[in-house]
Design an enzyme around this catalytic site. Structure first.
Site, PDB file in Angstrom:
ATOM      1  N   HIS A   1       4.990  38.957  20.274  1.00  0.00           N
ATOM      2  CA  HIS A   1       5.642  38.818  21.582  1.00  0.00           C
ATOM      3  C   HIS A   1       6.277  40.174  21.924  1.00  0.00           C
ATOM      4  CE1 HIS A   1       5.171  34.475  21.722  1.00  0.00           C
ATOM      5  NE2 HIS A   1       5.712  34.365  20.527  1.00  0.00           N
TER       6      HIS A   1
ATOM      7  N   ASN B   1       3.774  32.352   9.430  1.00  0.00           N
ATOM      8  CA  ASN B   1       3.772  32.891  10.795  1.00  0.00           C
ATOM      9  C   ASN B   1       5.180  33.372  11.158  1.00  0.00           C
ATOM     10  OD1 ASN B   1       2.272  33.143  13.351  1.00  0.00           O
ATOM     11  ND2 ASN B   1       3.653  31.565  14.143  1.00  0.00           N
TER      12      ASN B   1
ATOM     13  N   ASP C   1       1.728  37.909  23.698  1.00  0.00           N
ATOM     14  CA  ASP C   1       2.030  38.134  25.111  1.00  0.00           C
ATOM     15  C   ASP C   1       2.784  39.447  25.230  1.00  0.00           C
ATOM     16  OD1 ASP C   1       4.536  37.193  24.218  1.00  0.00           O
ATOM     17  OD2 ASP C   1       4.462  35.351  25.396  1.00  0.00           O
TER      18      ASP C   1
ATOM     19  N   GLU D   1       0.447  34.594  18.779  1.00  0.00           N
ATOM     20  CA  GLU D   1       1.174  34.176  19.991  1.00  0.00           C
ATOM     21  C   GLU D   1       1.289  35.344  20.964  1.00  0.00           C
ATOM     22  OE1 GLU D   1       4.932  32.307  18.995  1.00  0.00           O
ATOM     23  OE2 GLU D   1       4.057  31.245  17.292  1.00  0.00           O
TER      24      GLU D   1
ATOM     25  N   GLU E   1       8.725  31.388  10.843  1.00  0.00           N
ATOM     26  CA  GLU E   1       9.991  32.096  11.111  1.00  0.00           C
ATOM     27  C   GLU E   1      11.066  31.831  10.063  1.00  0.00           C
ATOM     28  OE1 GLU E   1      11.030  31.120  15.156  1.00  0.00           O
ATOM     29  OE2 GLU E   1       9.096  31.795  15.928  1.00  0.00           O
TER      30      GLU E   1
HETATM   31  O1  9MR Z   1       6.392  28.460  24.096  1.00  0.00           O
HETATM   32  C1  9MR Z   1       7.251  27.535  23.479  1.00  0.00           C
HETATM   33  C2  9MR Z   1       8.230  26.983  24.499  1.00  0.00           C
HETATM   34  O2  9MR Z   1       7.559  26.178  25.432  1.00  0.00           O
HETATM   35  C3  9MR Z   1       9.304  26.184  23.785  1.00  0.00           C
HETATM   36  O3  9MR Z   1      10.293  25.823  24.730  1.00  0.00           O
HETATM   37  C4  9MR Z   1       9.901  27.002  22.679  1.00  0.00           C
HETATM   38  C5  9MR Z   1      10.950  26.203  21.956  1.00  0.00           C
HETATM   39  O4  9MR Z   1      11.380  26.800  20.782  1.00  0.00           O
HETATM   40  O5  9MR Z   1       8.904  27.398  21.761  1.00  0.00           O
HETATM   41  C6  9MR Z   1       7.967  28.240  22.360  1.00  0.00           C
HETATM   42  O6  9MR Z   1       7.037  28.683  21.399  1.00  0.00           O
HETATM   43  C7  9MR Z   1       7.551  29.470  20.322  1.00  0.00           C
HETATM   44  C8  9MR Z   1       6.679  29.207  19.128  1.00  0.00           C
HETATM   45  O7  9MR Z   1       6.625  27.833  18.848  1.00  0.00           O
HETATM   46  C9  9MR Z   1       7.180  29.964  17.901  1.00  0.00           C
HETATM   47  N1  9MR Z   1       7.300  31.358  18.185  1.00  0.00           N
HETATM   48  C10 9MR Z   1       8.044  31.714  19.387  1.00  0.00           C
HETATM   49  C11 9MR Z   1       7.466  30.978  20.603  1.00  0.00           C
HETATM   50  C12 9MR Z   1       8.155  31.421  21.871  1.00  0.00           C
HETATM   51  O8  9MR Z   1       9.494  31.059  21.846  1.00  0.00           O
END
Ligand code: 9MR
Length: 450
Positions: free
Chosen positions: A237, A201, A268, A266, A158
């Site tokens: 997402h 990513n 969903d 990722e 990101e």
């Molecule tokens: O799913 C993850 C969640 O449990 C955490 O609280 C969050 C914190 O930033 O991160 C989520 O995962 C993220 C991933 O690491 C990067 N892309 C976005 C995902 C969803 O927020």
């Protein structure tokens, strides 16, 4: 003759890599009535994000173990979890996931090395030179611990802004080190674990837009200058504010055409019923249509633990029941029919086969690098075995992308992460040999596949 094959850090002590490779073969030889086994039939992995804290829940673990062939630790490999204070690494939770995955023959995606979020508080105040040192030390510490055990790493996550500018996102790394931090992270990562695929990513890069164009330009530049990048992850997402783009497949393909693998990392999709199922089908079809799309990962096992649990975005409901989206994904992967389905690698008597060819890829006075390319025959395969016989004087000092066992001067190599191949697809393993006075080429024996 001294045969010193450098075994792999964490796994070396437990011998887990070899065990995982063998279990993976068994796992994937089941009938294609699960997501993981159906994906294997297509030469792909099908993974999920996993939280260590849920592994003790029996339904969670049972669903995970039955359905998935790859796992991504959802939070446990992030910087705040692994290096909460400088130079002091903790791997307890991440190790739990990796150990669990390996015991089930699943592969592991690494997420993530350099990200502006979930950074421990000591990182942001560092000055530029110190931050560079800390970033590289973090990459080395984390990748070193899991060397040889991770099929793909999200090296940088990101780094681009949302919106129409295509600019880099403000972060301690960007603001203090400039655009070059991404390149530096990839170069450090390659040296830390040469066997791992290195991915960039991001999210909102799933269709053609200003952000994905900016990532595209970066990847193109990296490829033209030899910066080591192997793959691009598309987080994917989706919800009603951010729907599945109609040019999703085209976007994957244009990245693949730059010479990198693409992965859905990722996935969903908020919703329910047939509409959600139809969107999931599009995702699977897009990946299968792009030969360099090597696999897909959904961002969680069950709706109840999703980061967007209110949107019920996953394939299993809170009671671990299969949702319509599950059936849609399984069917799009060619699964559900079990034995007799085309592409089911578990069918008795099916014609799993492979060929192995040898090339010398580097040569110097005292040694050389050899590469053996394994190509699947007319059917997909879930594992392969190749033998390489070395001239008596020679010795092998390291081997990558394969798991060797030795008998005299005969090296039998099985996959590390790269057992599953679509019909006609190839992978390779490589090794460095000392000549010890003999410049003769090794001979490669028959390749066997299952
Ligand atoms: O799913 C993850 C969640 O449990 C955490 O609280 C969050 C914190 O930033 O991160 C989520 O995962 C993220 C991933 O690491 C990067 N892309 C976005 C995902 C969803 O927020």
């Amino acid at each position: 003759m001294s045969m010193i094959v450098r075994r792999l850090s964490r796994a070396a002590t437990a011998g887990l890599v070899a065990a995982a490779a063998l279990t993976a073969a068994a796992h994937s030889a089941e009938a294609a009535d699960t997501l993981g086994s159906a994906a294997v039939g297509q030469g792909r992995y099908f993974g999920t994000a996993v939280a260590a804290s849920h592994l003790g829940e029996s339904d969670y673990a049972a669903t995970l173990d039955r359905e998935f062939s790859s796992v991504t630790p959802e939070n446990e490999m992030k910087w705040d979890a692994t290096e909460p204070s400088r130079g002091s690494f903790t791997f307890t939770s991440a190790d739990r996931i990796v150990d669990h995955a390996q015991s089930q023959g699943m592969d592991v995606r690494g997420h993530t090395l350099v990200w502006h979020s979930q950074l421990p508080s000591w990182v942001s105040p560092l000055g530029a030179q110190d931050l560079r040192t800390a970033m590289n030390a973090h990459i080395n510490g984390l990748m070193g611990h899991y060397k040889g055990e991770i099929h793909s790493w999200d090296v940088v996550n990101e780094a681009f802004q949302d919106g129409g500018s295509g600019a880099r996102r403000s972060s301690p790394f960007q603001d203090k080190l400039g655009d070059g931090f991404i390149e530096e992270a990839f170069r450090t990562a390659r040296a830390a674990d040469p066997a791992a695929k290195l991915c960039y990513n991001d999210y909102n890069t799933d269709g053609v837009n200003a952000k994905s164009n900016a990532v595209y330009d970066m990847v193109k530049d990296f490829k033209s200058r030899g910066v080591p990048i192997d793959c691009v992850g598309f987080q994917s997402h989706f919800n009603s504010n951010s729907p599945v783009p109609s040019d999703y497949r085209h976007n994957l393909q244009r990245f693949a055409d730059l010479g990198v693998d693409v992965q859905i990392t990722e996935l969903d999709i908020e919703g329910s019923g047939s509409a959600q199922a139809a969107d999931y089908t599009k995702m699977v079809e897009a990946c299968l249509a792009v030969s360099r799309c090597t696999g897909m990962t959904v961002w969680g096992v069950t709706d109840k633990y999703s980061w967007r649990s209110g949107g019920t975005p996953l394939l299993f409901d809170g009671d671990y029941n299969e949702k319509p989206a599950y059936g849609a994904v399984l069917s799009a992967l060619g699964g559900s029919g079990g034995p007799g389905d085309p592409g089911d690698p578990g069918d008795p008597g099916d014609g799993a086969s492979c060929t192995a060819t040898y090339t010398r890829t580097a040569d110097w006075s005292s040694g050389y690098n050899g590469q053996v390319t394994i190509t699947a025959g007319a059917e997909p395969i879930s594992s392969w075995t190749a033998t390489v016989t070395l001239p008596a004087q020679q010795s092998v000092s390291s081997l990558w992308n394969g798991t060797p066992t030795w008998s005299g001067n005969v090296m039998t190599v099985r996959p590390s992460w790269n057992g599953t191949l679509a019909a006609g697809a190839s992978t390779s393993f490589g090794f460095t040999a000392a000549k010890n006075g003999s410049d003769a080429a090794p001979t490669v024996g028959t390749c066997t596949a299952s």
